[in-house]
Motif scaffolding. Structure first.
Motif, short mmCIF file in Angstrom:
data_model
loop_
_atom_site.label_atom_id
_atom_site.label_comp_id
_atom_site.label_asym_id
_atom_site.label_seq_id
_atom_site.Cartn_x
_atom_site.Cartn_y
_atom_site.Cartn_z
N PRO A 97 0.79 -1.23 0.00
CA PRO A 97 0.00 0.00 0.00
C PRO A 97 0.83 1.28 0.00
O PRO A 97 0.27 2.37 0.11
N PHE A 98 2.16 1.19 -0.14
CA PHE A 98 3.02 2.34 0.12
C PHE A 98 3.58 3.03 -1.13
O PHE A 98 4.35 3.97 -1.00
N GLY A 99 3.25 2.57 -2.32
CA GLY A 99 3.73 3.24 -3.53
C GLY A 99 5.08 2.71 -4.01
O GLY A 99 5.78 1.99 -3.29
N GLU A 100 5.46 3.11 -5.23
CA GLU A 100 6.67 2.56 -5.86
C GLU A 100 7.96 3.08 -5.24
O GLU A 100 8.94 2.34 -5.14
N PHE A 101 7.98 4.35 -4.81
CA PHE A 101 9.21 4.88 -4.19
C PHE A 101 9.56 4.08 -2.94
O PHE A 101 10.71 3.68 -2.74
N MET A 102 8.57 3.84 -2.09
CA MET A 102 8.81 3.06 -0.87
C MET A 102 9.17 1.62 -1.21
O MET A 102 9.96 0.99 -0.51
N CYS A 103 8.59 1.12 -2.30
CA CYS A 103 8.92 -0.23 -2.74
C CYS A 103 10.42 -0.34 -3.04
O CYS A 103 11.10 -1.25 -2.56
N LYS A 104 10.93 0.61 -3.81
CA LYS A 104 12.35 0.60 -4.15
C LYS A 104 13.21 0.83 -2.92
O LYS A 104 14.28 0.22 -2.77
N SER A 108 15.78 -1.84 -1.38
CA SER A 108 17.18 -1.41 -1.29
C SER A 108 17.76 -1.71 0.08
O SER A 108 18.86 -2.26 0.20
N ILE A 109 17.03 -1.37 1.13
CA ILE A 109 17.50 -1.61 2.49
C ILE A 109 17.61 -3.11 2.76
O ILE A 109 18.56 -3.57 3.40
N ASP A 110 16.65 -3.87 2.26
CA ASP A 110 16.69 -5.32 2.41
C ASP A 110 17.94 -5.91 1.74
O ASP A 110 18.64 -6.76 2.31
N GLU A 111 18.26 -5.42 0.55
CA GLU A 111 19.45 -5.90 -0.17
C GLU A 111 20.73 -5.40 0.48
O GLU A 111 21.74 -6.11 0.50
N TYR A 112 20.71 -4.17 1.01
CA TYR A 112 21.87 -3.68 1.77
C TYR A 112 22.18 -4.65 2.91
O TYR A 112 23.34 -5.00 3.15
N ASN A 113 21.15 -5.06 3.62
CA ASN A 113 21.31 -5.98 4.74
C ASN A 113 21.84 -7.32 4.26
O ASN A 113 22.71 -7.93 4.90
N THR A 114 21.36 -7.79 3.11
CA THR A 114 21.78 -9.09 2.58
C THR A 114 23.25 -9.09 2.22
O THR A 114 23.97 -10.05 2.52
N PHE A 115 23.74 -8.01 1.59
CA PHE A 115 25.12 -7.98 1.09
C PHE A 115 26.11 -7.42 2.11
O PHE A 115 27.24 -7.91 2.21
N SER A 116 25.72 -6.38 2.84
CA SER A 116 26.69 -5.67 3.67
C SER A 116 27.23 -6.51 4.83
O SER A 116 28.40 -6.38 5.20
N SER A 117 26.39 -7.38 5.40
CA SER A 117 26.82 -8.18 6.55
C SER A 117 28.09 -8.96 6.24
O SER A 117 29.10 -8.87 6.95
N LEU A 118 28.06 -9.73 5.15
CA LEU A 118 29.21 -10.57 4.82
C LEU A 118 30.40 -9.75 4.32
O LEU A 118 31.55 -10.13 4.56
N TYR A 119 30.15 -8.61 3.67
CA TYR A 119 31.28 -7.81 3.20
C TYR A 119 31.98 -7.10 4.35
O TYR A 119 33.22 -6.96 4.34
N ILE A 169 16.50 -1.10 -9.76
CA ILE A 169 15.94 -0.83 -11.08
C ILE A 169 14.74 -1.73 -11.37
O ILE A 169 13.70 -1.28 -11.87
N PHE A 170 14.87 -3.02 -11.02
CA PHE A 170 13.81 -3.97 -11.35
C PHE A 170 12.69 -4.02 -10.30
O PHE A 170 11.66 -4.66 -10.54
N LEU A 183 7.54 -6.15 -6.12
CA LEU A 183 8.36 -7.28 -6.49
C LEU A 183 9.28 -6.92 -7.65
O LEU A 183 9.30 -5.78 -8.11
N PHE A 184 10.07 -7.88 -8.11
CA PHE A 184 10.97 -7.66 -9.23
C PHE A 184 10.26 -7.99 -10.54
O PHE A 184 9.75 -9.09 -10.70
N VAL A 185 10.23 -7.03 -11.44
CA VAL A 185 9.62 -7.22 -12.76
C VAL A 185 10.76 -7.29 -13.78
O VAL A 185 11.37 -6.28 -14.12
N PHE A 186 11.04 -8.50 -14.25
CA PHE A 186 12.13 -8.71 -15.19
C PHE A 186 11.63 -8.63 -16.63
O PHE A 186 10.49 -9.01 -16.92
N PRO A 187 12.49 -8.18 -17.55
CA PRO A 187 12.11 -8.20 -18.97
C PRO A 187 12.13 -9.62 -19.51
O PRO A 187 12.62 -10.54 -18.86
N ASN A 188 11.62 -9.82 -20.70
CA ASN A 188 11.64 -11.14 -21.33
C ASN A 188 13.04 -11.46 -21.86
O ASN A 188 13.75 -10.57 -22.33
N PRO A 189 13.45 -12.73 -21.80
CA PRO A 189 12.77 -13.87 -21.16
C PRO A 189 12.94 -13.84 -19.65
O PRO A 189 14.07 -13.83 -19.15
#
Length: 321
Positions: A97-104, A108-119, A169-170, A183-189
């Motif tokens: 319910p929060f719009g596309e900006f909040m989605c991104k 982004s924060i979720d992915e920061y958490n995924t990558f930054s911990s191990l780095y 971006i996606f 969610l992630f919307v990928f181009p074809n295929p």
């Protein structure tokens, strides 16, 4: 569009398993229990990481190279726990319910958490290795300064930002089953893009940092076994080994929480698993485990680092007086 978002083992985001509108009917116990579990993770994570950030920033004795990396690790975990309530709302409403900006932003924060911990753990491992080498060779690390640690930490944040740009971006709002989903919307295929994204996450977010860490610690243990220190150097060596032990334990807990998540990538790339209640339950447990890592590290510092406990107690005494 392929319905990629409905199966945990075939999606990139840790939020993916929340998006299935039929989940409450399939596993109602999980649907009711997960908000409670995530709320506990959020409360504990915010309290613990705030305490770590406060102590390291305020206590003079905590101004060390190792602690600047621990501080950045705590900041990454703090950011994630701060936005976890938004993810809980998304889960309960079964739509975004929060719009596309909040989605991104949230992804982004979720992915920061995924990558930054191990780095950041990788950088801490490099630092431990350099300290051990310097001890063995009786050298001083003139470049190992608090300022240098800040610069390295900034470089890690920039590096992780570059890594997660494709996900930002996606990340888009898409309507599925009459509901708006983030969610992630990928181009074809789409299937090919999805496979590439999973391999990218596995290599950049797990394989490279973990293999680097394992190589460094193997070399470090080998050098420690060969050490022959004089009496004056033994006390210093004991202190350094204690810090090394703390870093190793933090790493072990991180791997325990994250390895199942990244192993799911291998499963997704090699196996077609039906979306049964058992599979959904496992996927939700794996996600909860990766989330839990954000609230475990502060307790590891408290149990393993005497200086942290002493500084924390001293700050509390000062505030109370």
């Amino acid at each position: 569009m392929e319905n990629i978002s409905l199966n945990f083992f075939s999606n990139l985001s840790r939020r993916s398993e929340w998006l299935n509108g039929s989940m409450p009917q399939i596993i109602p116990n999980f649907y009711l229990a997960l908000p409670i579990i995530y709320s506990i993770i959020c409360a504990v994570g915010l309290t613990g990481n705030t305490a770590v950030i406060y102590v390291i920033l305020k206590a003079p004795k905590m101004k060390s190279v190792t602690n600047i990396f621990i501080l950045n690790l705590a900041i990454a975990d703090e950011l994630f726990t701060l936005v976890l309530p938004i993810n809980i709302v998304d889960y309960l409403l079964l739509q975004w319910p929060f719009g596309e900006f909040m989605c991104k932003l949230i992804i982004s924060i979720d992915e920061y958490n995924t990558f930054s911990s191990l780095y950041f753990l990788t950088v801490m491992s490099i630092d431990r290795y350099l300290v051990v080498v310097a001890t063995v060779e009786s050298k001083k690390l003139s470049y190992r300064t608090y300022r240098a640690a800040k610069i390295v930490s900034l470089c890690i944040w920039i590096f992780v930002t570059i890594i997660i740009l494709p996900f930002v971006i996606f990340a888009k709002i898409h309507k599925e089953h009459g509901r708006l989903q983030c969610l992630f919307v990928f181009p074809n295929p789409e299937s090919l893009w999805w496979q590439m994204s999973r391999i990218y996450t596995l290599i950049m977010g797990f394989a490279i940092p973990v293999s680097t860490i394992c190589i460094l610690y193997t070399m470090m243990l080998y050098k420690l076994r060969k050490m022959r220190l004089n009496t004056n150097a033994k006390a210093l060596d004991k202190a350094k080994k204690k810090v090394t032990f703390m870093v190793v334990v933090i790493l072990a807990v991180c791997l325990f929480c994250w390895t199942p998540y990244h192993l799911s990538t291998v499963v997704a790339l090699t196996t077609d698993i039906p979306q049964t209640p058992a599979v959904l339950g496992i996927s939700l447990f794996i996600t909860s485990l990766s989330y839990a890592n954000s609230c475990l590290n502060p307790f590891l510092y408290a149990f393993l680092d005497d200086s942290f406990r002493k500084s924390f107690r001293k700050l509390l005494e000062c505030r109370s007086s």
